[in-house]
Write a protein that holds these residues in place. Structure first.
Motif, short mmCIF file in Angstrom:
data_model
loop_
_atom_site.label_atom_id
_atom_site.label_comp_id
_atom_site.label_asym_id
_atom_site.label_seq_id
_atom_site.Cartn_x
_atom_site.Cartn_y
_atom_site.Cartn_z
N ALA A 1 -3.37 6.14 1.39
CA ALA A 1 -4.59 6.11 1.94
C ALA A 1 -5.64 5.27 0.71
O ALA A 1 -6.43 4.51 1.03
CB ALA A 1 -5.42 7.20 2.57
N GLU A 2 -5.38 5.86 -0.39
CA GLU A 2 -6.25 5.42 -1.62
C GLU A 2 -5.99 3.81 -1.91
O GLU A 2 -6.70 2.98 -2.17
CB GLU A 2 -6.13 6.07 -2.76
N ILE A 3 -4.70 3.60 -1.77
CA ILE A 3 -4.10 2.23 -2.27
C ILE A 3 -4.60 1.29 -0.95
O ILE A 3 -4.76 0.13 -1.42
CB ILE A 3 -2.59 2.38 -2.21
N ALA A 4 -4.42 1.74 0.06
CA ALA A 4 -4.97 0.95 1.10
C ALA A 4 -6.45 0.44 1.16
O ALA A 4 -6.65 -0.69 1.39
CB ALA A 4 -4.70 1.58 2.65
N ASP A 5 -7.05 1.51 0.84
CA ASP A 5 -8.64 1.17 0.42
C ASP A 5 -8.85 0.14 -0.58
O ASP A 5 -9.59 -0.52 -0.61
CB ASP A 5 -9.42 2.59 0.15
N ILE A 6 -8.14 0.51 -1.81
CA ILE A 6 -8.28 -0.30 -2.81
C ILE A 6 -8.04 -1.83 -2.58
O ILE A 6 -8.59 -2.68 -3.01
CB ILE A 6 -7.26 0.23 -3.99
N PRO B 1 3.46 7.76 8.53
CA PRO B 1 2.98 8.99 9.12
C PRO B 1 2.18 10.00 8.50
O PRO B 1 1.39 10.69 9.17
CB PRO B 1 4.57 9.84 9.42
N ASP B 2 2.20 9.80 7.22
CA ASP B 2 1.13 10.77 6.41
C ASP B 2 0.38 9.93 5.26
O ASP B 2 1.23 9.95 4.31
CB ASP B 2 1.98 12.03 5.81
N PRO B 3 -0.71 9.50 5.54
CA PRO B 3 -1.38 8.84 4.59
C PRO B 3 -1.66 9.21 3.07
O PRO B 3 -2.02 8.79 2.33
CB PRO B 3 -2.46 8.16 5.14
N VAL C 1 0.06 -3.11 4.53
CA VAL C 1 -0.03 -4.47 5.06
C VAL C 1 -1.21 -5.07 4.39
O VAL C 1 -2.40 -4.89 4.95
CB VAL C 1 0.32 -4.86 6.34
N VAL C 2 -1.03 -6.22 3.70
CA VAL C 2 -2.10 -6.64 3.24
C VAL C 2 -1.90 -8.41 3.25
O VAL C 2 -0.84 -8.76 3.49
CB VAL C 2 -2.32 -6.79 1.65
N PRO C 3 -3.13 -9.09 2.97
CA PRO C 3 -3.03 -10.61 3.34
C PRO C 3 -2.35 -11.34 2.13
O PRO C 3 -1.70 -12.55 2.37
CB PRO C 3 -4.59 -10.98 3.25
N ALA D 1 -5.52 -6.08 -7.59
CA ALA D 1 -6.98 -4.97 -7.16
C ALA D 1 -6.42 -3.69 -7.65
O ALA D 1 -7.20 -3.07 -8.23
CB ALA D 1 -7.15 -5.25 -5.50
N LEU D 2 -5.24 -3.24 -7.27
CA LEU D 2 -4.43 -1.99 -7.57
C LEU D 2 -4.71 -1.90 -9.02
O LEU D 2 -5.13 -0.79 -9.78
CB LEU D 2 -3.29 -1.82 -7.15
N ALA D 3 -4.20 -2.82 -10.05
CA ALA D 3 -4.15 -2.75 -11.58
C ALA D 3 -5.84 -2.58 -12.03
O ALA D 3 -5.94 -1.54 -12.97
CB ALA D 3 -3.71 -3.83 -11.97
N ARG D 4 -6.61 -3.24 -11.44
CA ARG D 4 -7.89 -3.16 -11.84
C ARG D 4 -8.48 -2.00 -11.55
O ARG D 4 -9.47 -1.25 -12.51
CB ARG D 4 -8.68 -4.32 -11.05
#
Length: 475
Positions: free
Chosen positions: A7-12, A21-23, A81-83, A91-94
């Protein structure tokens, strides 16, 4: 990587969870782009490459233990899934680097980046946990992957930054903002793409422009012996620390000398004192690299004794960069075939000449097996000609030019400089070079192999070592 939930990675990354099934499941392993490197808890980033589409390997990655996939489309297994996977990785590294608060050391330059990065990493590793760029993974994908290897224990993050145009380094510094920036030199590597050394200087200087102000801890470590680098002090708000052999350098070398084996030794001067250094690396050009590493270590609080000891114990970490192996029969193979530009080619030839003193004393000869230097544009003919001439001036016993047009310019330069007999030869390809060397090498000879990476001349060095027992020096 520090543990993050899906969930955090999706937000970042601005991504959308799919088939998760379990974010709250956390990524506890590494972030990889090769499904063969997956370990339990990994995040597999699926890139759609020129020859392979990583999305086709998503299921296999999860079956091998990956917790999820970073993808641009649903792949039938847990995915975010990201563009754009590359931008998401950045973005994740930053975000991870910002959370860690580790000291980021970034370096760039036309030549010597990887060797200097390896020196900095080995010196800092003796001081505190350090993560650094493996090999030359210094682009928009390799840099985030390196940053994501940092953990909560990491104190120093050492990142090599490459550039093939204006704006590239500015982009990379935006992903992992450095506190310390090192600029080694401005040479002619990729000059065909940039259009001139002044444009290369503009690109390399983007690193010091990205540093924080001196009041906020920013430090620009600049080569005092390169006028284009020294001038970058006017482009940064950071404190400037100069390294080099110039008298006004803050970190400098004096009494530079070469050991009989061709390894440099010198007296290291820092603002806190002096120490003696004998490198395990080959070639006088490594003195400048070592001074850059010493300057970074000084900024990060290491004493001059600690720095001198660490430098004297450092070896080669990355393959095919002045990798010296002595065969059981006494032939020494110097594999410097990872890449080549005019500056690194000249440095390697001078290192070969220094090693040749001991070789000649034992009846041996020096061989320079050289291939083309790529991306030189209109300067290609003159630069290849100059390298061929330098081989003669340095009294290299045998020049073997490998390849087509550019190699012929190498051989012609040697001929015009005075190599009229059997001192230089042009061969068509790597196999022809291998056949020649196998028939003519004798105990005591030293063989340097160097060319641009695209030529694949490391095959020559490998062929000379296959089946021959030897000992790798400088490690």
């Amino acid at each position: 990587m520090i543990a993050l939930s899906l969930a955090e990675i999706a937000d970042i990354t601005g991504g959308r969870p799919h088939d998760i099934p379990d974010p709250s499941v956390r990524i506890t392993g590494s972030v990889v782009i090769d499904s063969r490197q997956v370990e339990a808890g990994s995040l597999f980033a699926a890139f759609d490459g020129e020859h392979v589409d990583g999305h086709d390997y998503a299921k296999g990655a999860v079956d091998s233990g990956a917790a999820a996939v970073l993808a641009t489309r649903p792949v039938g297994v847990p995915a975010i899934v990201v563009p754009d996977v590359e931008k998401a990785l950045g973005a994740l590294a930053r975000a991870v680097v910002q959370r860690l608060g580790t000291d980021v050391v970034a370096l760039t330059g036309s030549a010597g980046k990887t060797s200097t990065k390896d020196l900095i990493a080995q010196v800092l590793q003796t001081h505190a946990p350090t993560v650094w760029t493996p090999g030359s993974l210094n682009n928009e994908i390799g840099l985030p992957l390196t940053a994501l290897r940092a953990t909560g224990e990491t104190r120093h993050l050492v990142l090599e930054m490459g550039a093939r145009g204006i704006g590239h380094i500015a982009y990379l510094t935006g992903l992992t903002p450095p506190r310390i920036g090192v600029v080694l030199n401005v040479g002619t590597a990729h000059i065909g793409e940039f259009g001139g050394r002044e444009q290369i200087a503009v690109a390399k200087g983007e690193l010091v422009e990205a540093l924080p102000a001196a009041a906020d801890g920013g430090v620009a470590v600049l080569n005092a012996d390169d006028p284009l680098v020294r001038a970058m002090s006017a482009r940064t708000r950071a404190r400037t620390l100069l390294f080099g052999e110039a008298e006004d350098a803050d970190v400098r070398a004096s009494e530079v000398r070469m050991t009989p084996a061709g390894q440099p030794a010198f007296t290291l001067h820092t603002p806190t004192g002096c120490g003696e250094v004998t490198l395990r690396l080959y070639g006088e050009h490594h003195v400048s690299n070592a001074l850059a590493a010493a300057a970074v270590a000084h900024v990060l609080g290491m004493s001059v004794d600690e720095i001198a000891t660490a430098l004297s114990g450092a070896g080669t970490l990355s393959r095919w960069r002045m990798e010296v192996t002595e065969r059981a029969d006494g032939v020494t193979v110097v594999n410097d075939a990872y890449n080549a530009n005019p500056e690194s080619m000249r440095a390697a030839l001078r290192a070969l000449a220094a090693m040749g003193g001991a070789a000649r004393a034992n009846g041996g000869r020096t061989w320079a097996v050289l291939g083309p230097m790529a991306e030189l544009g209109d300067a290609a003919l003159a630069e290849h000609d100059a390298v061929g001439r330098l081989a003669v001036r340095l009294n290299v016993s045998k020049l073997v030019a490998v390849g087509g047009r550019e190699a012929s310019w190498l051989q012609l330069g040697a001929y015009n400089e005075g190599s009229w007999g059997e001192e230089s030869v042009l061969v068509s390809d790597a196999q022809a070079a291998i056949d020649l060397l196998r028939s003519e090498l004798r105990p005591g000879d030293v063989v340097l192999v160097k060319a641009s990476r695209s030529i694949g001349l490391e095959r020559v060095a490998q062929a000379l070592l296959d089946g021959a027992e030897g000992e790798v020096a400088g490690r």
